[in-house]
Design a protein around this motif. Structure first.
Motif, PDB file in Angstrom:
ATOM      1  N   PRO A  61       0.804  -1.226   0.000  1.00  0.00           N
ATOM      2  CA  PRO A  61       0.000   0.000   0.000  1.00  0.00           C
ATOM      3  C   PRO A  61       0.837   1.276   0.000  1.00  0.00           C
ATOM      4  O   PRO A  61       0.318   2.347  -0.329  1.00  0.00           O
ATOM      5  CB  PRO A  61      -0.815  -0.127   1.299  1.00  0.00           C
ATOM      6  N   ASP A  62       2.120   1.192   0.339  1.00  0.00           N
ATOM      7  CA  ASP A  62       3.017   2.349   0.279  1.00  0.00           C
ATOM      8  C   ASP A  62       3.810   2.396  -1.021  1.00  0.00           C
ATOM      9  O   ASP A  62       4.682   3.260  -1.184  1.00  0.00           O
ATOM     10  CB  ASP A  62       3.993   2.325   1.456  1.00  0.00           C
ATOM     11  N   GLY A  63       3.533   1.475  -1.931  1.00  0.00           N
ATOM     12  CA  GLY A  63       4.239   1.470  -3.205  1.00  0.00           C
ATOM     13  C   GLY A  63       5.600   0.808  -3.163  1.00  0.00           C
ATOM     14  O   GLY A  63       6.387   0.936  -4.110  1.00  0.00           O
ATOM     15  N   PRO A 341       6.142   6.819  -4.157  1.00  0.00           N
ATOM     16  CA  PRO A 341       6.228   6.313  -2.797  1.00  0.00           C
ATOM     17  C   PRO A 341       6.959   7.287  -1.866  1.00  0.00           C
ATOM     18  O   PRO A 341       7.542   8.263  -2.339  1.00  0.00           O
ATOM     19  CB  PRO A 341       7.006   4.997  -2.959  1.00  0.00           C
ATOM     20  N   PRO A 342       6.954   7.014  -0.561  1.00  0.00           N
ATOM     21  CA  PRO A 342       7.534   7.960   0.388  1.00  0.00           C
ATOM     22  C   PRO A 342       8.950   8.403   0.057  1.00  0.00           C
ATOM     23  O   PRO A 342       9.281   9.581   0.198  1.00  0.00           O
ATOM     24  CB  PRO A 342       7.476   7.180   1.713  1.00  0.00           C
ATOM     25  N   ALA A 343       9.778   7.485  -0.419  1.00  0.00           N
ATOM     26  CA  ALA A 343      11.169   7.841  -0.717  1.00  0.00           C
ATOM     27  C   ALA A 343      11.272   8.818  -1.880  1.00  0.00           C
ATOM     28  O   ALA A 343      12.267   9.545  -2.008  1.00  0.00           O
ATOM     29  CB  ALA A 343      11.976   6.584  -1.026  1.00  0.00           C
ATOM     30  N   TYR A 344      10.253   8.845  -2.739  1.00  0.00           N
ATOM     31  CA  TYR A 344      10.276   9.709  -3.916  1.00  0.00           C
ATOM     32  C   TYR A 344       9.575  11.045  -3.672  1.00  0.00           C
ATOM     33  O   TYR A 344       9.625  11.937  -4.513  1.00  0.00           O
ATOM     34  CB  TYR A 344       9.598   9.016  -5.091  1.00  0.00           C
ATOM     35  N   ALA A 345       8.894  11.192  -2.556  1.00  0.00           N
ATOM     36  CA  ALA A 345       8.108  12.391  -2.287  1.00  0.00           C
ATOM     37  C   ALA A 345       8.984  13.475  -1.673  1.00  0.00           C
ATOM     38  O   ALA A 345       9.527  13.306  -0.581  1.00  0.00           O
ATOM     39  CB  ALA A 345       6.946  12.061  -1.359  1.00  0.00           C
ATOM     40  N   ALA A 504      15.602   7.702  -6.400  1.00  0.00           N
ATOM     41  CA  ALA A 504      14.659   8.534  -5.652  1.00  0.00           C
ATOM     42  C   ALA A 504      15.199   9.961  -5.512  1.00  0.00           C
ATOM     43  O   ALA A 504      14.447  10.936  -5.653  1.00  0.00           O
ATOM     44  CB  ALA A 504      14.395   7.931  -4.278  1.00  0.00           C
ATOM     45  N   LYS A 505      16.494  10.101  -5.247  1.00  0.00           N
ATOM     46  CA  LYS A 505      17.094  11.426  -5.089  1.00  0.00           C
ATOM     47  C   LYS A 505      16.977  12.228  -6.376  1.00  0.00           C
ATOM     48  O   LYS A 505      16.594  13.411  -6.363  1.00  0.00           O
ATOM     49  CB  LYS A 505      18.554  11.282  -4.678  1.00  0.00           C
ATOM     50  N   LEU A 506      17.293  11.612  -7.504  1.00  0.00           N
ATOM     51  CA  LEU A 506      17.194  12.304  -8.793  1.00  0.00           C
ATOM     52  C   LEU A 506      15.744  12.634  -9.133  1.00  0.00           C
ATOM     53  O   LEU A 506      15.445  13.716  -9.660  1.00  0.00           O
ATOM     54  CB  LEU A 506      17.812  11.444  -9.894  1.00  0.00           C
ATOM     55  N   SER A 507      14.842  11.730  -8.813  1.00  0.00           N
ATOM     56  CA  SER A 507      13.422  11.962  -9.097  1.00  0.00           C
ATOM     57  C   SER A 507      12.890  13.138  -8.290  1.00  0.00           C
ATOM     58  O   SER A 507      12.102  13.950  -8.793  1.00  0.00           O
ATOM     59  CB  SER A 507      12.612  10.701  -8.801  1.00  0.00           C
TER      60      SER A 507
END
Length: 559
Positions: A61-63, A341-345, A504-507
């Motif tokens: 559910p968190d991707g 997901p949270p890491a990408y937000a 995730a950092k680049l996104s």
């Protein structure tokens, strides 16, 4: 329907533990037409099939990716992804069984790839297998997918409900053009999931029974699942929240006040889940008259080319009021084009949540936009802040238009509202002037999302060469014609970077460029909304995977 219900009533439990909670009744107001997700991209079909067919890995559910039929998620760190990014190694859990009792092997993985890419198959999930050159099976539990090109994110095939395993023995004679005609296999696939097909009536009803070979002892709790199709969202909501005829209702696209009134009856509860579907406004930076001839320079939108104007228009919006009126539990404020997901937000844009009309006025005044003639509309150098604002015909979107028009009036900007039939607006018809891509206005509103948790392909929609034009048949996704070489360079870096943390950092950096330059304005993180009976436990609504992804854990509460 009568024979199905009688069949359930007379059926014995599979064991003393499994199936002791009786019948689970689910209502999908869009009825499934097949139980083979490779022959349909429809959510209703994919989710109905997910009770039976399972992928190697799922999305939580968190991707987040979670191993399902495999020991672990392959990564560079654990050696499952090759250093040259040209292969990924999946290792099955030992002892897996199909519902007919036969073993699951790597040959089934290789066959599923072959099934989807077979010429003439018409596979709805073919894009998931893009660049898979071959599948090697060094032993019964290991499958190695080899790619034609390096794949920094190699998790397209077999992750999520769109690409589950098929049993090679059952579908062996269903390759290529024969695939649609394999009715018995398509309507009753043999799977590894918690249930198996007992009876299927396309466009009406599916009856499932507990899989005796399911790998988790004592699961599923329900002996049977009756999945009924038909009706509409209103009747589905009532069947769970008001009358209690069903235990679960899918996809309740209803106003928040309607759902609240239903839930007040006390028989059930409304649940929501989110992924990356973002309602947003896009600014047309080339002007509403369309692109210039090839031999002429691009004519910018005189007002919107000023970032101060774009910023002020964004600051004037009250996103929470929009949500309260339009979505209720199905919406939440987002300040990002990639909210999950949270890491990408990103956390760098959170200030957008608060409306700031005074601040918006100051931004415009400092940029030289003033109301010199007292007509309520600011101007500079002979250009007034007058905009055409278009979107598709939709009650919620028309409410949003009306709200934005009033807020913009309060800061000295005028909006002419335009509504376009959704079948035209989203058609992509190169001959129509009223499509999303043609963008015959200054501002337009729509929603889109990433395909899965990795946003690379989605973020590529703002690359310079992604702008729709006559040469590419008006198919690009960069509808505002924004172009920044720094963005393209960062996007190129993302396309060659492996590792979740690095990607995730680049996104996040790419997302921040879009938001902080006001290329587009994120409004609402839109979620799925469904409902379940108060007597039903274990439900975890999931907008990344099938809503029924953890149905093996659902159970009947006592009382």
């Amino acid at each position: 329907m009568t024979c199905l219900i009688l069949g359930i009533a007379n059926a014995a439990h599979v064991s003393d533990e499994r199936g002791t909670d009786g019948v689970l009744r689910i209502l999908y107001w869009q009825a499934p037409s097949t139980l083979n997700p490779y022959l349909s991209g429809g959510v209703k079909d994919i989710e109905a099939a997910s009770l039976v067919l399972e992928p190697l890995a799922r999305l939580s559910p968190d991707g987040e990716m979670i191993p399902w039929l495999v020991r672990e998620i392959p990564t560079l760190a654990n050696g499952g992804v090759a250093a040259d990014l040209r292969s990924i190694r999946w290792q099955l859990i030992p002892g897996l069984k199909w519902s007919d009792g036969s073993p699951v092997t790597s040959a089934d993985i290789a066959f599923t790839h072959r099934y989807c890419v077979a010429p003439g198959a018409g596979c709805a999930q073919a894009d998931k297998f893009r660049d898979v050159a071959r599948v090697e099976t060094p032993d019964d539990l290991t499958a190695v997918l080899h790619f034609e090109e390096p794949r920094p994110f190699p998790y397209g095939p077999f992750v999520g409900p769109q690409t589950p395993l098929l049993q090679a023995a059952q579908f062996a004679y269903c390759l290529g053009p024969r695939a649609p005609g394999c009715t018995e296999a398509n309507f009753a696939p043999i799977g590894t999931g918690p249930f198996k097909v007992a009876e299927f009536r396309p466009g009406d009803t599916a009856l499932f029974e507990a899989n005796p070979a399911y790998r988790v002892p004592g699961h599923p709790a329900f002996g049977h699942v009756l999945l009924k199709g038909g009706g509409d969202a209103m009747s589905a909501g009532r069947a769970v929240l008001e009358t209690g005829e069903f235990d679960y209702a899918w996809n309740l696209q209803l106003g928040p006040e309607v759902l609240a009134a239903m839930a007040a009856r006390g028989k059930g509860q409304v649940v929501s889940a989110f992924s990356t579907l973002v309602e947003r406004m896009a600014f047309n930076l080339q002007g509403p008259d369309g692109p210039s001839p090839e031999d002429a320079p691009l004519q910018p939108n005189t007002a919107l080319s000023d970032i101060a104007v774009r910023r002020a228009l964004a600051m004037a919006l009250d996103r929470q009021t929009m949500i309260d009126i339009g979505y209720g539990a199905a919406g939440r404020v987002t300040c990002n084009m990639v909210p999950a997901p949270p890491a990408y937000a990103s956390a760098a844009n959170d200030g957008c949540a608060a409306q700031d009309l005074d601040g918006a006025r100051d931004v415009l005044a400092q940029a030289g936009w003033i109301d010199a003639d007292g007509d309520g509309v600011r101007e500079r150098g002979g250009t007034e802040l007058r905009f055409v604002f278009q979107t598709s015909a939709n009650a919620v979107r028309q409410d949003f238009q009306t709200l934005a028009k009033e807020w913009w009036r309060q800061i000295g900007a005028y909006a002419e509202l335009r509504t376009i039939d959704a079948s035209v607006f989203f058609s992509g018809d190169p001959g129509s002037p009223d499509t999303l891509e043609k963008f015959g206005a200054d501002i337009e509103m729509y929603a889109s999302a990433t395909d899965g948790p990795d946003p690379e392909a989605y973020l590529a929609g703002w690359a310079c060469d992604a702008a729709p034009n006559e040469q590419n048949g008006w198919q690009g996704r960069n509808v505002g014609h924004w172009c920044d070489p720094e963005y393209d360079a960062l996007l190129s870096e993302l396309s060659s970077t492996a590792g979740m943390a690095e990607r995730a950092k680049l996104s996040r950096a790419l997302n921040d460029m879009l938001v902080q330059q006001y290329v587009a304005v994120p409004l609402v993180d839109r979620g799925r909304v469904s409902a379940h009976a108060n007597s039903l436990g274990g439900v975890q609504l999931n907008a990344w995977d099938s809503e029924l992804w953890n149905i093996a854990d659902w159970y009947r509460l006592p009382g």
